[in-house]
Scaffold this motif. Sequence first.
Motif, PDB file in Angstrom:
ATOM      1  N   ILE A  71      13.020   0.331  -1.825  1.00  0.00           N
ATOM      2  CA  ILE A  71      12.922  -0.158  -3.278  1.00  0.00           C
ATOM      3  C   ILE A  71      13.639   1.100  -3.884  1.00  0.00           C
ATOM      4  N   GLU A  72      14.339   0.707  -5.345  1.00  0.00           N
ATOM      5  CA  GLU A  72      15.186   1.558  -5.966  1.00  0.00           C
ATOM      6  C   GLU A  72      14.313   1.985  -7.441  1.00  0.00           C
ATOM      7  N   THR A  73      12.808   1.799  -7.202  1.00  0.00           N
ATOM      8  CA  THR A  73      11.915   2.258  -8.504  1.00  0.00           C
ATOM      9  C   THR A  73      11.110   3.265  -7.868  1.00  0.00           C
ATOM     10  N   SER A  74      10.141   3.806  -8.595  1.00  0.00           N
ATOM     11  CA  SER A  74       9.068   4.394  -7.838  1.00  0.00           C
ATOM     12  C   SER A  74       7.988   3.534  -7.219  1.00  0.00           C
ATOM     13  N   LEU A  75       7.523   4.127  -6.247  1.00  0.00           N
ATOM     14  CA  LEU A  75       6.365   3.311  -5.391  1.00  0.00           C
ATOM     15  C   LEU A  75       5.420   2.554  -6.246  1.00  0.00           C
ATOM     16  N   SER A  76       4.739   3.423  -7.428  1.00  0.00           N
ATOM     17  CA  SER A  76       3.581   2.936  -8.142  1.00  0.00           C
ATOM     18  C   SER A  76       4.424   1.809  -8.777  1.00  0.00           C
ATOM     19  N   THR A  77       5.403   1.924  -9.225  1.00  0.00           N
ATOM     20  CA  THR A  77       5.800   0.793 -10.250  1.00  0.00           C
ATOM     21  C   THR A  77       6.187  -0.479  -9.691  1.00  0.00           C
ATOM     22  N   TYR A  78       6.806  -0.164  -8.374  1.00  0.00           N
ATOM     23  CA  TYR A  78       6.822  -1.500  -7.431  1.00  0.00           C
ATOM     24  C   TYR A  78       5.624  -2.070  -7.045  1.00  0.00           C
ATOM     25  N   LEU A  79       4.508  -1.239  -6.586  1.00  0.00           N
ATOM     26  CA  LEU A  79       3.339  -1.830  -6.112  1.00  0.00           C
ATOM     27  C   LEU A  79       2.337  -2.325  -7.330  1.00  0.00           C
ATOM     28  N   SER A  80       2.662  -2.106  -8.454  1.00  0.00           N
ATOM     29  CA  SER A  80       1.824  -2.446  -9.582  1.00  0.00           C
ATOM     30  C   SER A  80       1.495  -4.005  -9.614  1.00  0.00           C
ATOM     31  N   GLY A  81       0.426  -4.424  -9.259  1.00  0.00           N
ATOM     32  CA  GLY A  81       0.093  -5.993  -9.606  1.00  0.00           C
ATOM     33  C   GLY A  81       0.367  -6.850  -8.179  1.00  0.00           C
ATOM     34  N   LYS A  82       0.823  -6.123  -7.279  1.00  0.00           N
ATOM     35  CA  LYS A  82       1.298  -6.910  -5.868  1.00  0.00           C
ATOM     36  C   LYS A  82       0.086  -6.733  -5.007  1.00  0.00           C
ATOM     37  N   ASP A  83      -0.087  -7.889  -4.380  1.00  0.00           N
ATOM     38  CA  ASP A  83      -1.056  -7.828  -3.196  1.00  0.00           C
ATOM     39  C   ASP A  83      -0.222  -7.976  -1.749  1.00  0.00           C
ATOM     40  N   ASN A  84      -0.992  -8.172  -0.774  1.00  0.00           N
ATOM     41  CA  ASN A  84      -0.169  -8.114   0.520  1.00  0.00           C
ATOM     42  C   ASN A  84       0.739  -9.154   0.534  1.00  0.00           C
ATOM     43  N   GLN A  85       0.399 -10.654   0.085  1.00  0.00           N
ATOM     44  CA  GLN A  85       1.435 -11.591   0.253  1.00  0.00           C
ATOM     45  C   GLN A  85       2.401 -11.408  -0.636  1.00  0.00           C
ATOM     46  N   ALA A  86       2.389 -10.835  -1.870  1.00  0.00           N
ATOM     47  CA  ALA A  86       3.397 -10.518  -2.988  1.00  0.00           C
ATOM     48  C   ALA A  86       4.358  -9.512  -2.413  1.00  0.00           C
ATOM     49  N   VAL A  87       3.876  -8.450  -1.435  1.00  0.00           N
ATOM     50  CA  VAL A  87       4.911  -7.719  -0.798  1.00  0.00           C
ATOM     51  C   VAL A  87       5.510  -8.205   0.202  1.00  0.00           C
ATOM     52  N   LEU A  88       4.710  -9.116   1.121  1.00  0.00           N
ATOM     53  CA  LEU A  88       5.548  -9.909   2.234  1.00  0.00           C
ATOM     54  C   LEU A  88       6.488 -10.716   1.634  1.00  0.00           C
ATOM     55  N   ASP A  89       6.506 -11.391   0.646  1.00  0.00           N
ATOM     56  CA  ASP A  89       7.360 -12.440   0.044  1.00  0.00           C
ATOM     57  C   ASP A  89       8.364 -11.717  -0.927  1.00  0.00           C
ATOM     58  N   SER A  90       8.520 -10.307  -1.297  1.00  0.00           N
ATOM     59  CA  SER A  90       9.418  -9.977  -2.050  1.00  0.00           C
ATOM     60  C   SER A  90      10.800  -9.484  -1.200  1.00  0.00           C
ATOM     61  N   GLN A  91      11.711  -9.524  -2.080  1.00  0.00           N
ATOM     62  CA  GLN A  91      12.843  -9.119  -1.672  1.00  0.00           C
ATOM     63  C   GLN A  91      13.212  -7.940  -1.218  1.00  0.00           C
ATOM     64  N   GLU A  92      12.481  -6.920  -1.486  1.00  0.00           N
ATOM     65  CA  GLU A  92      12.575  -5.530  -1.084  1.00  0.00           C
ATOM     66  C   GLU A  92      11.949  -5.301   0.324  1.00  0.00           C
ATOM     67  N   LEU A  93      11.307  -6.278   0.923  1.00  0.00           N
ATOM     68  CA  LEU A  93      10.566  -6.260   2.247  1.00  0.00           C
ATOM     69  C   LEU A  93      11.748  -6.104   3.359  1.00  0.00           C
ATOM     70  N   ILE A  94      11.738  -5.093   4.060  1.00  0.00           N
ATOM     71  CA  ILE A  94      12.576  -4.846   5.222  1.00  0.00           C
ATOM     72  C   ILE A  94      12.236  -5.168   6.589  1.00  0.00           C
ATOM     73  N   SER A  95      10.945  -5.064   6.899  1.00  0.00           N
ATOM     74  CA  SER A  95      10.334  -5.616   8.211  1.00  0.00           C
ATOM     75  C   SER A  95       8.799  -5.784   7.952  1.00  0.00           C
ATOM     76  N   ALA A  96       8.149  -6.690   8.697  1.00  0.00           N
ATOM     77  CA  ALA A  96       6.725  -7.050   8.566  1.00  0.00           C
ATOM     78  C   ALA A  96       6.181  -6.958  10.072  1.00  0.00           C
ATOM     79  N   ARG A  97       4.811  -6.866  10.219  1.00  0.00           N
ATOM     80  CA  ARG A  97       4.266  -6.921  11.617  1.00  0.00           C
ATOM     81  C   ARG A  97       4.399  -8.564  11.883  1.00  0.00           C
ATOM     82  N   GLU A  98       5.073  -8.942  13.115  1.00  0.00           N
ATOM     83  CA  GLU A  98       4.957 -10.660  13.255  1.00  0.00           C
ATOM     84  C   GLU A  98       3.621 -10.737  13.865  1.00  0.00           C
ATOM     85  N   GLN A  99       3.146 -12.226  13.536  1.00  0.00           N
ATOM     86  CA  GLN A  99       1.904 -12.523  13.961  1.00  0.00           C
ATOM     87  C   GLN A  99       1.837 -13.030  15.540  1.00  0.00           C
TER      88      GLN A  99
END
Length: 99
Positions: A71-99
Amino acid sequence: MSKKFNLGLAALVLGFGLIASQSAFTNKKTTYYHYKTTNGPVDQTSSWEPAGSPTAFECNGDPEVPCTIGIETSLSTYLSGKDNQAVLDSQELISAREQ
């Protein structure tokens, strides 16, 4: 008098153009974070730790969790209002644990 006005106006426009062009090309620094808990709330900064690079950590977790974000912003700003799915769907996501 109109020559002085025109010259002043031209200098003003040139000054604003220089300021705009400098701020438009500033490089933003990307900071990487690793999700460090397997079941903690994704939207809390305490669930994340700084990562030196996007591939510095392995992913663990069930259900699917984000692993690394860049991310290019502060962590708290980026996470504000996001749940797990929103982070998984975000463009900033680089990797996730695969099912």
